[in-house]
Write a protein that holds these residues in place. Structure first.
Motif, PDB file in Angstrom:
ATOM      1  N   PHE A   1      57.652  49.857  45.667  1.00 34.77           N
ATOM      2  CA  PHE A   1      57.235  48.571  46.236  1.00 34.77           C
ATOM      3  C   PHE A   1      55.733  48.367  46.059  1.00 34.77           C
ATOM      4  CE2 PHE A   1      61.266  49.079  48.342  1.00 34.77           C
ATOM      5  CZ  PHE A   1      61.741  47.787  48.452  1.00 34.77           C
ATOM      6  N   ALA A   2      54.954  49.419  46.315  1.00 33.33           N
ATOM      7  CA  ALA A   2      53.499  49.297  46.241  1.00 33.33           C
ATOM      8  C   ALA A   2      53.057  48.928  44.827  1.00 33.33           C
ATOM      9  CB  ALA A   2      52.840  50.606  46.680  1.00 33.33           C
TER      10      ALA A   2
ATOM     11  N   ARG B   1      58.670  53.978  48.472  1.00 28.87           N
ATOM     12  CA  ARG B   1      57.561  53.114  48.919  1.00 28.87           C
ATOM     13  C   ARG B   1      56.612  52.826  47.762  1.00 28.87           C
ATOM     14  NH1 ARG B   1      56.682  54.292  54.869  1.00 28.87           N
ATOM     15  NH2 ARG B   1      58.860  54.327  55.506  1.00 28.87           N
ATOM     16  N   HIS B   2      56.432  53.837  46.907  1.00 32.89           N
ATOM     17  CA  HIS B   2      55.541  53.640  45.761  1.00 32.89           C
ATOM     18  C   HIS B   2      56.078  52.548  44.836  1.00 32.89           C
ATOM     19  CE1 HIS B   2      53.587  57.895  46.156  1.00 32.89           C
ATOM     20  NE2 HIS B   2      53.274  57.066  47.121  1.00 32.89           N
TER      21      HIS B   2
ATOM     22  N   LYS C   1      58.861  42.796  46.313  1.00 38.65           N
ATOM     23  CA  LYS C   1      59.775  42.418  47.388  1.00 38.65           C
ATOM     24  C   LYS C   1      61.217  42.552  46.932  1.00 38.65           C
ATOM     25  CE  LYS C   1      57.343  38.761  48.359  1.00 38.65           C
ATOM     26  NZ  LYS C   1      56.803  37.490  48.673  1.00 38.65           N
TER      27      LYS C   1
ATOM     28  N   TYR D   1      68.749  54.684  50.421  1.00 36.84           N
ATOM     29  CA  TYR D   1      68.014  55.717  51.135  1.00 36.84           C
ATOM     30  C   TYR D   1      66.713  56.046  50.405  1.00 36.84           C
ATOM     31  CZ  TYR D   1      67.509  59.390  54.519  1.00 36.84           C
ATOM     32  OH  TYR D   1      67.048  60.143  55.569  1.00 36.84           O
ATOM     33  N   ILE D   2      66.807  56.165  49.095  1.00 37.15           N
ATOM     34  CA  ILE D   2      65.597  56.460  48.310  1.00 37.15           C
ATOM     35  C   ILE D   2      64.560  55.347  48.507  1.00 37.15           C
ATOM     36  CG2 ILE D   2      64.670  56.597  45.949  1.00 37.15           C
ATOM     37  CD1 ILE D   2      67.198  58.048  45.143  1.00 37.15           C
TER      38      ILE D   2
ATOM     39  N   LYS E   1      64.034  53.464  50.948  1.00 32.86           N
ATOM     40  CA  LYS E   1      63.446  53.321  52.275  1.00 32.86           C
ATOM     41  C   LYS E   1      62.796  54.592  52.804  1.00 32.86           C
ATOM     42  CE  LYS E   1      65.736  49.379  54.133  1.00 32.86           C
ATOM     43  NZ  LYS E   1      67.089  48.944  54.509  1.00 32.86           N
ATOM     44  N   HIS E   2      63.308  55.736  52.421  1.00 33.27           N
ATOM     45  CA  HIS E   2      62.879  56.950  53.108  1.00 33.27           C
ATOM     46  C   HIS E   2      62.256  58.005  52.219  1.00 33.27           C
ATOM     47  CE1 HIS E   2      64.714  55.410  56.729  1.00 33.27           C
ATOM     48  NE2 HIS E   2      65.789  55.131  56.027  1.00 33.27           N
ATOM     49  N   THR E   3      61.794  57.609  51.041  1.00 35.92           N
ATOM     50  CA  THR E   3      61.072  58.587  50.217  1.00 35.92           C
ATOM     51  C   THR E   3      59.734  57.982  49.815  1.00 35.92           C
ATOM     52  OG1 THR E   3      61.916  57.775  48.116  1.00 35.92           O
ATOM     53  CG2 THR E   3      63.233  59.447  49.220  1.00 35.92           C
ATOM     54  N   ALA E   4      58.798  58.858  49.516  1.00 37.62           N
ATOM     55  CA  ALA E   4      57.489  58.384  49.055  1.00 37.62           C
ATOM     56  C   ALA E   4      57.665  57.586  47.773  1.00 37.62           C
ATOM     57  CB  ALA E   4      56.561  59.573  48.827  1.00 37.62           C
TER      58      ALA E   4
END
Lengths: 496, 346
Positions: B222-223, B219-220, B295, B210-211, B213-216
């Motif tokens: 991965f970025a 995503r950070h 990835k 969940y973390i 996929k659904h938290t900023a």
């Protein structure tokens, strides 16, 4: 050696990329291959380079039909492809770069350095180059790197050289150095295919041109019988109308002010003022320090050691990019590929990277609906051409990738937006669209700073501009004095 | 292509899934393993009920035995997605295990027993201390990597050596006793089966998924792994993301340590956790996370842990000698990455 590509068709899936394209390279000509991004230039050249295979069509070299199934077969036919990203190894000297993969050996199998150096010297003499083969590639400037690539092609006796946007990272004098060499090669009977977006250069160096648009061959002819204006409109398919720019009269409060900024290395004694609602240009040649200056201001470059920066009237010291973002600064960096796009993430995430932390519900979880809504709004405003939000960012053309990066910043509603080389690798049509976006932003009261080495770009959008030279602001230009000629004059360091 | 819409064509469907869904080949590999494993288990029982009870008991064993690695692999996934690596997990597991045991020690000389705290409160203090220790060790590693600008490989290699060695030295004369109650955390039996480690693992996997996929923050992660420069220039606090990833890793190792101490009731400071870092990395890689960063997925890691676990079980069932089993693990890792390569070029 004359090259002809006849009736080339190529499609990727259902997408027809080349539709009956024919292309001719007369012996000893420099031909410009022109077209917007996505027109099919790269595909055509990749077919010639053996990287891709055409679905149908024929290639003739001196009247003999040939086929390539891989890049090596193309090379064996003396066709050399110099890609935009150079294939050089910085930590090796020039001569080793030239012989890489085909090193000369002594009978005892050790490398024969003397022979390689001698061969390189001989080649440089033929090409009228004053260059020491033992110089490390790292120590060369961008033009000599380009020249090293060309030399490598010549060492392989290339009869046809394909150059993909060779001048993008070069300054004026470097460009003329590369051009001199290109003319020399032409005199030696080498055919050159020159892919470029810069029409002035095409007019200067090329003998003939071929224009592609949406996979069709639109027109080919002699450069001497056309004009940049005509080529530009043929590339776009309609007249390039130059839109309005933000008027300096609408400028409001001073939002950013610099007094004597310096980092002890790349820039010094920088004074400027930027008001809300105006577009201010910063220009100069390579090494003028403008990128370093604004990287430092944005908290991502070197530390500012001297002077004081004021934002909205308050003295500030920006230590990190997140602090800069909180202060309402947006920053679209140069070199989109390295600094802008995040290649493994989809379009939506790329377009909302800045605002993710602000779009939260219950304190921790992402407000995915809001993020999507923000992005859809930007997509509409910026006319981003794309399919699904979840597609890879790499599926977009350069112009649309740049718009996604813009969207990333615009959804954070910055008060000051810094754009470093905003139209790098963007085709003519998208360029004008980006200019219009910038003008519209200024009209909404955003202070826009545009860094660019293209004086034409600066005169097109900026109402005021600072010309930098060797890390210092040499002159502020506005109104009548803001034209390409004066910019060039100060950028090259000529005071009066 | 037209045909697939009119008539279902298994081969084109399979090819499409194989190339477009990153986890499809991994799932196929797992299914293949499960079929082989089920076959190896045999069908010579009297009734279906009897067969099923043996089959399911075997599965519970597999899952329980791999819960510790499974939990560590969850944190490792985040670390590897940011482009880093954590070699220290096996050693920090031992160090944190020792800290937990010192606090829960039920013998006369126990730290908390001496001041009269025993039972559940002692266990809670022990677990909290373990989590805090894990968090601090992870933060420290993160600081070495971000502020000290050390490559993660080197920073965690150093931590790996330090943690185990210091723990062994400190614990030479201390011999904490793990109270019976504490062992129930992992060994509580429900309906004759010890499910608990599996439940902890799945719960943590759910949270981590969940973390991611659904938290900023997710995503950070991965970025930063995909393009650190672009992330920094987008106002992401890259240093904090990296520190947090190692801190989360530390907390997960702490939970794994609690589980390990509870399950075994003791800890062998010289050998416990040995090779866990490589097992966790192997599972993450098999699960399709790229060592280059940017990835990967928690779901993939779960599949990766399961593939290796089921394969071990299968090798055991068909009687492959124990020395050879590690070789198969190596083969699986290499094969998985080769397969993932093929997907990209296809």
């Amino acid at each position: 050696m004359q090259l002809e590509m006849k009736n080339i068709f190529k499609s990727f899936g259902a997408n027809l990329v080349l539709d009956d394209v024919s292309f001719t390279l007369p012996e000893g000509h420099i031909v410009a291959l022109l077209g917007e991004n996505g027109a099919g230039k790269s595909t055509l050249m990749n077919i010639l380079g053996g990287v891709l295979q055409a679905d149908s069509g024929k290639i003739f070299l001196d009247g003999e039909e040939i086929t390539f199934s891989n890049p090596k077969e193309s090379l064996d036919r003396k066709i050399a492809f110099i890609h935009q990203e150079l294939n050089l190894i910085n930590d090796l000297p020039i001569y080793e770069n030239l012989f890489i993969g085909r090193e000369l050996r002594k009978p005892n199998h050790f490398l024969d350095h003397e022979a390689m150096i001698a061969e390189t010297k001989k080649l440089f003499e033929e090409m009228d180059l004053d260059l020491d083969p033992q110089t490390m590639v790292r120590d060369l400037d961008a033009s000599y790197k380009q020249i090293t690539e060309i030399s490598r092609a010549m060492l392989m006796d290339a009869r046809i050289v394909i150059m993909d946007e060779p001048t993008t990272s070069l300054t004026g004098s470097e460009i003329s150095r590369v051009f001199t060499l290109m003319r020399k090669l032409r005199d030696m009977g080498v055919g050159i295919i020159f892919i470029s977006h810069k029409l002035n250069e095409v007019m200067e160096i090329c003998d003939s041109y071929t224009i592609l648009r949406d996979g069709h061959m639109i027109r080919s002819g002699l450069v001497s019988e056309t004009s940049t204006k005509q080529i530009a409109s043929l590339m776009v398919g309609h007249e390039v109308n130059e839109g309005e720019k933000a008027a300096s009269s609408q400028a409001g409060q001073v939002v950013m002010k610099a007094e004597g900024l310096g980092d002890g290395r790349s820039f010094a004694d920088i004074d400027f003022e930027i008001r809300s609602g105006e577009v201010v240009g910063f220009t100069g040649l390579l090494g003028d320090g403008r990128s370093e200056l604004f990287q430092a201001i944005f908290g991502s470059g070197s530390q500012i050691r001297t002077g004081q920066l004021y934002l909205y009237g308050n003295a500030v010291k920006i230590r990190s990019t997140q602090q800069a973002v909180r202060l309402g600064i947006g920053y679209v960096p140069r070199n989109r590929k390295e600094n802008g796009i995040v290649k493994d993430l989809d379009i939506l995430t790329n377009g909302s990277l800045v605002t993710l932390t602000r779009r939260r519900k219950n304190g921790f979880f992402l407000d995915e609906e809001q993020i999507l809504k923000d992005f859809e709004a930007q997509k509409k405003d910026l006319h981003i051409k794309m399919e699904a939000d979840t597609d890879s960012i790499l599926s977009l053309s350069g112009g649309n990738q740049q718009k996604v990066i813009l969207a990333r910043w615009l959804s954070s509603q910055p008060r000051i937006l810094i754009l470093d080389n905003p139209t790098q690798g963007v085709d003519v049509g998208a360029k004008e669209e980006i200019y219009q976006i910038i003008t519209a932003l200024a009209q909404k009261g955003v202070a826009v700073v545009v860094l660019s080495s293209e004086s034409k770009e600066i005169t097109r959008i900026a109402s005021r501009c600072y010309v930098m030279y060797h890390g210092r602001i040499l002159r502020e230009l506005k109104d009548q004095s803001l034209n390409e000629k004066t910019i060039m004059q100060y950028a090259t360091g000529v005071e009066e | 292509m037209e045909n697939t819409h009119k008539r279902f064509n298994f081969i084109t469907w399979f090819r499409e899934m194989w190339t477009s869904h990153p986890l499809f080949s991994t799932t196929c590999a797992l299914l293949l393993m499960i079929i082989l494993q089920t076959a190896a288990l045999g069908f010579d029982q009297g009734s279906f009920g009897e067969w099923f009870s043996i089959w399911s008991r075997n599965w519970i064993n597999i899952l329980r035995n791999n819960a510790t690695i499974g939990i560590i692999a969850l944190g490792m996934t985040f670390v590897i997605i940011t482009g880093g690596i954590d070699l220290a997990v096996g050693s920090t597991l031992v160090a944190i295990g020792a800290i937990v045991m010192i606090f829960i020690d039920s013998s006369q000389t126990g730290l908390l027993t001496q001041i009269g705290i025993t039972g559940v409160p002692a266990a809670i203090v022990g677990i909290l201390m373990g989590i805090i220790a894990g968090f601090l060790l992870g933060e420290f590693t993160g600081v070495l990597i971000t502020k000290g600008k050390l490559p993660p490989f080197i920073a965690t290699l150093g931590m790996m050596k330090i943690c185990r060695s210091v723990t062994q030295q400190c614990m030479q004369t201390v011999n904490p006793a793990v109270p019976r109650g504490f062992t129930q955390i992992a060994n509580l039996s429900v309906g004759g089966q010890m499910f608990m480690p599996i439940i902890y693992w799945l719960l943590l996997a759910f949270v981590m998924n969940y973390i991611s996929k659904h938290t900023a923050f997710g995503r950070h992660v991965f970025a930063v792994g995909s393009n650190e420069r672009a992330s920094r220039l987008s106002g992401i606090n890259v240093e904090r993301v990296k520190r947090s990833v190692y801190a989360i890793m530390g907390v997960l190792v702490a939970l794994a340590a609690v589980l390990q101490v509870s399950r075994i009731g003791a800890m062998d400071y010289a050998n416990a956790g040995n090779g866990y870092e490589m097992d966790a990395i192997a599972a993450v890689i098999v699960g399709g996370t790229s060592m280059a960063g940017g990835k990967g997925s928690i779901a993939g890691t779960i599949l990766g842990v399961l593939i290796i676990a089921v394969m071990n079980n299968l090798l055991n069932l068909i009687g492959v000698p124990p020395f050879l089993r590690e070789a198969f693990k190596g083969v699986i890792v290499i094969a998985a990455v080769l397969l993932q390569k093929k997907e990209k070029t296809a």
